[in-house]
Design a protein around this motif. Structure first.
Motif, PDB file in Angstrom:
ATOM      1  N   ASP A 592       0.840  -1.200   0.000  1.00  0.00           N
ATOM      2  CA  ASP A 592       0.000   0.000   0.000  1.00  0.00           C
ATOM      3  C   ASP A 592       0.875   1.250   0.000  1.00  0.00           C
ATOM      4  OD1 ASP A 592      -1.958   1.934   0.248  1.00  0.00           O
ATOM      5  OD2 ASP A 592      -3.111   0.833   1.740  1.00  0.00           O
ATOM      6  N   ARG A 594       0.338   4.073  -1.225  1.00  0.00           N
ATOM      7  CA  ARG A 594      -0.425   5.305  -0.987  1.00  0.00           C
ATOM      8  C   ARG A 594      -0.502   5.603   0.506  1.00  0.00           C
ATOM      9  NH1 ARG A 594      -6.024   4.679  -4.074  1.00  0.00           N
ATOM     10  NH2 ARG A 594      -6.287   6.822  -3.288  1.00  0.00           N
ATOM     11  N   GLU A 626     -11.435   3.552  -0.483  1.00  0.00           N
ATOM     12  CA  GLU A 626     -10.254   3.976  -1.240  1.00  0.00           C
ATOM     13  C   GLU A 626      -9.580   5.191  -0.624  1.00  0.00           C
ATOM     14  OE1 GLU A 626      -8.771   2.380  -3.771  1.00  0.00           O
ATOM     15  OE2 GLU A 626     -10.214   0.817  -3.258  1.00  0.00           O
ATOM     16  N   ARG A 628      -7.428   7.169   2.392  1.00  0.00           N
ATOM     17  CA  ARG A 628      -6.364   6.867   3.342  1.00  0.00           C
ATOM     18  C   ARG A 628      -5.996   8.118   4.115  1.00  0.00           C
ATOM     19  NH1 ARG A 628      -6.385   3.642  -0.805  1.00  0.00           N
ATOM     20  NH2 ARG A 628      -5.442   1.552  -0.755  1.00  0.00           N
ATOM     21  N   ASP A 652      -5.058  10.796   1.437  1.00  0.00           N
ATOM     22  CA  ASP A 652      -5.145  10.503   0.004  1.00  0.00           C
ATOM     23  C   ASP A 652      -6.594  10.128  -0.269  1.00  0.00           C
ATOM     24  OD1 ASP A 652      -5.162   9.440  -2.572  1.00  0.00           O
ATOM     25  OD2 ASP A 652      -3.251   8.395  -2.341  1.00  0.00           O
ATOM     26  N   GLY A 654      -7.908  10.500  -3.438  1.00  0.00           N
ATOM     27  CA  GLY A 654      -8.058  10.449  -4.888  1.00  0.00           C
ATOM     28  C   GLY A 654      -8.232  11.837  -5.476  1.00  0.00           C
ATOM     29  N   ARG A 655      -8.948  11.887  -6.580  1.00  0.00           N
ATOM     30  CA  ARG A 655      -9.225  13.160  -7.253  1.00  0.00           C
ATOM     31  C   ARG A 655     -10.125  14.020  -6.367  1.00  0.00           C
ATOM     32  NH1 ARG A 655     -13.617  13.921 -10.453  1.00  0.00           N
ATOM     33  NH2 ARG A 655     -13.828  11.666 -10.769  1.00  0.00           N
ATOM     34  N   SER A 715      -3.458  12.915  -6.395  1.00  0.00           N
ATOM     35  CA  SER A 715      -3.869  11.600  -6.884  1.00  0.00           C
ATOM     36  C   SER A 715      -4.896  11.761  -7.991  1.00  0.00           C
ATOM     37  CB  SER A 715      -4.458  10.764  -5.749  1.00  0.00           C
ATOM     38  OG  SER A 715      -4.953   9.536  -6.227  1.00  0.00           O
ATOM     39  N   ASP A 716      -4.868  10.860  -8.941  1.00  0.00           N
ATOM     40  CA  ASP A 716      -5.866  10.807 -10.005  1.00  0.00           C
ATOM     41  C   ASP A 716      -6.824   9.632  -9.818  1.00  0.00           C
ATOM     42  OD1 ASP A 716      -4.844  13.041 -11.388  1.00  0.00           O
ATOM     43  OD2 ASP A 716      -3.296  11.794 -12.322  1.00  0.00           O
ATOM     44  N   ALA A 717      -6.767   8.992  -8.667  1.00  0.00           N
ATOM     45  CA  ALA A 717      -7.686   7.885  -8.393  1.00  0.00           C
ATOM     46  C   ALA A 717      -9.107   8.419  -8.245  1.00  0.00           C
ATOM     47  CB  ALA A 717      -7.253   7.150  -7.126  1.00  0.00           C
ATOM     48  N   ASP A 718     -10.087   7.516  -8.283  1.00  0.00           N
ATOM     49  CA  ASP A 718     -11.471   7.928  -8.109  1.00  0.00           C
ATOM     50  C   ASP A 718     -11.638   8.625  -6.766  1.00  0.00           C
ATOM     51  OD1 ASP A 718     -12.219   6.894 -10.554  1.00  0.00           O
ATOM     52  OD2 ASP A 718     -12.906   4.985  -9.737  1.00  0.00           O
TER      53      ASP A 718
END
Length: 756
Positions: A592, A594, A626, A628, A652, A654-655, A715-718
């Motif tokens: 992990d 992230r 998702e 953190r 974190d 994501g977006r 971050s570009d995650a969802d």
């Protein structure tokens, strides 16, 4: 008879109230967002007026989390609208706005026989169930997961229709146009042409939407580097000014012609509650008093104003008779007995179970007391029953269940109940319960006039359901290097999520729900119990304790105690091994990265010094979905008790759609979690809470709030919801900091229960 997969599926559907053919019948729903004169509807999400104002539908309740800004912001970006011309419109309950993400997440609650069949939010089963129930509930930070995609698709389609309308005027290809800042623009010889959205709205609405929405390449995202310190936000909250100037209307602000006001008294928590005695004559002569209304387990006084109604109730001094009233000592004893002798249900297992069987070298007990929500706004609702139609003004996280409860209370069809959704002044999942909706409906029927019911602070405490009490024994087997070879958690708690599901979806009373799910394993009540670390063998066991106290949801839910168990225990393991707590964690987080980055950044932000030498520093991290987070806390003990001086958090998520709101949510979660660290607990005697005032809950006031620093990992995650991360991580960080400062381990929440 031989069993087949198809036969099992049909049986499950039938057992869940779903008919065969359910997933294939066509669906048509009326448009809930009706345009006013001069407005034109684009799908169920957007209206554009001739004045250029873009109104965006929001099917979720605003309770401080900023949803009435986030969804409009997604639409504004995709549409190319000017933020200054964007408005928000809360919409009525409709299957069009079914919360598919939350329906799939809560499948174990509404489809307990085979929840895995409905765990896909894009699957037909979850969709059909959510549409049939008009399931628009707001919870678990699922608003963006549920609504960003449909709102964005609607905006992309509306943008194409606006460009087609402009292109038809100019005689050009619509794909050579673009929409930005509230205008459709065409760059061509001899000049650039542009038209405002308002001038094109009527013509655009006549165009057919494209079969595939032409989405922009980049979804809405705000980067930290675009927001320098002190700069005003690019997308200020749409509810900000009205909340500051007092014009934002909450449920308690509703006023109707001829409206009466009601105050209420509830029976103590327990079984078979009934009104035993009341001095009704004591209220006679009270100016403005109208009458008394008696309900099941409650009695209300109705008057021309609320204070008169409350005064009349106090004078009448109602007393209730209850079988088996709740007592905290009995609850504690039941949890202890469950931990010692209760049957455990293994809800998670990975690795070699031989490593975690039997007595392990380190076994530690942690406890969490019941906690209350401490909402600023107490329960309030207004009802009017005329000509067989019930109108309900109420703030609720579960609008359709609220309508159903009110309808049942007065013998109406749910189709005859109109709910006007009101915003909430902070809910923390308290308004997923809706007893006051049924109460105010009964009052309106009895009085034949509009009635507003408002619970006092004392009644909010007495009738509110607390977060469940929990006891955990954490056990571990160290490896040769001091790491963790085996990890076992045995957690005794009632099946709290299943209780809630029975109340929400089955309309059970709290006592009925307790009885219906007694002894059942409940993985949702232990969310977050699986540690994020790479450990060779891990097992999590639930012991469904049988306690009489009905329990409910609270911000952070299970994560608010499972994070405390895990991160306190991992800190103890680190110190026992003689290892520095940060590097100890990172060594087990190879899968992990992230979360590793969150820890490293938080250590830098909080000037982490290793947590030793009585530094008063503690560290903790946690994962929710998702999302953190890592938190470094600086705490000390002085003559005034515990003082938390600084909280440094890196998350974190994501977006990030709105950086300002994300920061507010993490900061608010940290302060809320600090309240759970220092107070918010509740004890009961004879079915009554021993605390009935906010001032008695040891909540942190402004002077107690530490310096808070919040940063985010790009971050570009969802997108992940930030609202509950801080709640979960702050308790173990503070507990670990106090160990560093005092050398004493605190294994109970709230910490003052340890008699600091």
């Amino acid at each position: 008879m031989a069993l087949t997969r198809r036969g099992i599926l049909i049986g499950v559907l039938a057992g869940s109230g779903l008919a065969l053919g359910y997933v294939v019948r066509p669906r048509r729903f009326p448009l809930p967002l009706q345009p006013a004169p001069g407005e034109f509807a684009f799908d169920a999400w957007i209206k554009i007026g001739k004045d250029g104002v873009v109104s965006v539908a929001v099917p979720q309740v605003e309770m401080g989390q900023g949803v009435t800004t986030l969804i409009p912001q997604v639409v504004a970006h995709e549409l190319g609208a000017d933020w200054r011309q964007v408005a928000v419109e809360t919409v009525p309950v409709s299957p069009i706005y079914a919360n598919l993400a939350l329906a799939a997440r809560w499948a174990p609650l509404w489809m307990p026989l085979a929840p895995s069949l409905a765990e896909n939010p894009h699957g037909m089963l979850a969709r059909r169930w959510a549409e049939d129930r008009a399931f628009n509930a707001t919870a678990d930070g699922m608003s963006i997961a549920a609504y960003e995609a449909p709102a964005r698709a609607a905006a992309a389609s509306a943008r194409a229709m606006l460009m087609k309308a402009a292109a038809a005027r100019w005689g050009v290809d619509w794909q050579d146009c673009e929409a930005r800042d509230g205008f459709v623009v065409h760059k061509g010889a001899p000049q650039t042409r542009h038209l405002p959205f308002g001038a094109l709205a009527e013509e655009a609405a006549a165009h057919a939407p494209p079969s595939t929405p032409p989405l922009r390449a980049d979804a809405m995202a705000e980067k930290q580097e675009r927001n320098s310190a002190g700069a005003p936000p690019r997308y200020p909250r749409l509810d900000q000014l009205s909340k500051v100037d007092g014009s934002w209307t909450f449920a308690g602000d509703v006023r109707l012609p001829g409206m009466l006001h009601a105050a209420i008294r509830h029976a103590p928590l327990g079984a078979d509650a009934s009104l035993f005695a009341m001095r009704e004559d004591a209220a006679k002569g009270t100016k403005g008093f109208v009458r008394v209304v008696k309900g099941e387990g409650w009695v209300a006084a109705v008057a021309q104003d609320w204070w008169t109604a409350e005064t009349a109730l106090a004078r009448m001094a109602p007393r209730f008779k209850v079988t088996g009233p709740i007592d905290s000592n009995a609850v504690d004893a039941a949890l202890d007995e469950a931990m010692r002798t209760g049957k455990a249900h293994r809800i998670y297992a990975a690795g070699d179970m031989a490593l975690i069987e039997g007595g392990l070298p380190l076994q530690l007990r942690y406890e969490v007391s019941p906690a209350v929500h401490a909402t600023i706004e107490t329960a309030s609702a207004t009802a009017r029953l005329e000509h067989g139609r019930l109108e309900l003004w109420i703030g609720t996280q579960a609008p359709e269940a609220t309508r159903e409860s009110a309808a049942r209370a007065v013998g109406l069809s749910i189709a005859d109940v109109v709910l006007y959704p009101m915003p909430l002044g902070g809910s923390f999942d308290r308004r997923l319960e809706f007893a006051h909706a049924a109460q105010v409906a009964i009052l309106a029927k009895e009085l034949g006039q509009p009635v507003q019911l408002t619970w006092s602070r004392g009644e909010e405490m007495r009738a509110g359901l607390p977060r469940t009490p929990v006891v955990a024994v954490m056990a571990a087997r160290p490896d040769a290097e001091g790491g963790v070879a085996g990890w076992r958690a045995r957690i005794a708690a009632p099946p709290a999520a299943l209780q809630f599901g029975r109340r929400l979806f089955g309309q059970d009373s709290p006592e009925q729900a307790v009885a219906a799910v007694a002894g059942k394993a409940d993985p949702l009540a232990l969310e977050g119990a699986v540690p994020p670390y790479a450990i060779p063998a891990v097992a999590v066991d639930h012991v469904p304790a049988r306690i009489a106290l009905p329990v409910g949801r609270l911000r952070g839910n299970a994560h608010s105690y499972t994070a405390f168990f895990n991160e306190s225990f991992i800190d103890e393991l680190a110190h026992k091994a003689g290892r520095e707590p940060l590097s100890y964690r990172i060594a087990m987080l190879g899968k992990d990265p992230r979360l590793v980055e969150c820890l490293q950044r938080a250590a830098g932000l909080g000037q982490w010094g290793g947590g030793g030498d009585n530094s008063g520093q503690g560290i903790a991290c946690h994962v929710i979905g998702e999302g953190r987070i890592a938190v470094v806390a600086s705490a000390r003990r002085d003559e005034n008790g515990v003082r938390v001086d600084r909280l440094s958090a890196v998350s974190d998520i994501g977006r990030i759609i709105n950086l300002d709101i994300a920061r507010q949510q993490v900061e608010g979660g940290l302060v809320f979690g600090l309240g759970l660290v220092l107070g918010c607990s509740m004890r009961y005697e004879e079915g009554r809470p021993l605390t009935e005032r906010l001032g008695e809950l040891a909540l942190p006031v402004l002077a107690d709030c530490p310096t808070i620093e919040v940063d985010f990992v790009p971050s570009d995650a969802d997108p992940a919801d930030p609202g509950e991360l801080g709640v979960a991580a702050v308790a173990p960080a503070v507990a670990n900091a106090l160990y560093s400062a005092t050398g004493v381990r605190f294994r109970r929440l709230p910490l003052f229960d340890e008699e600091i």
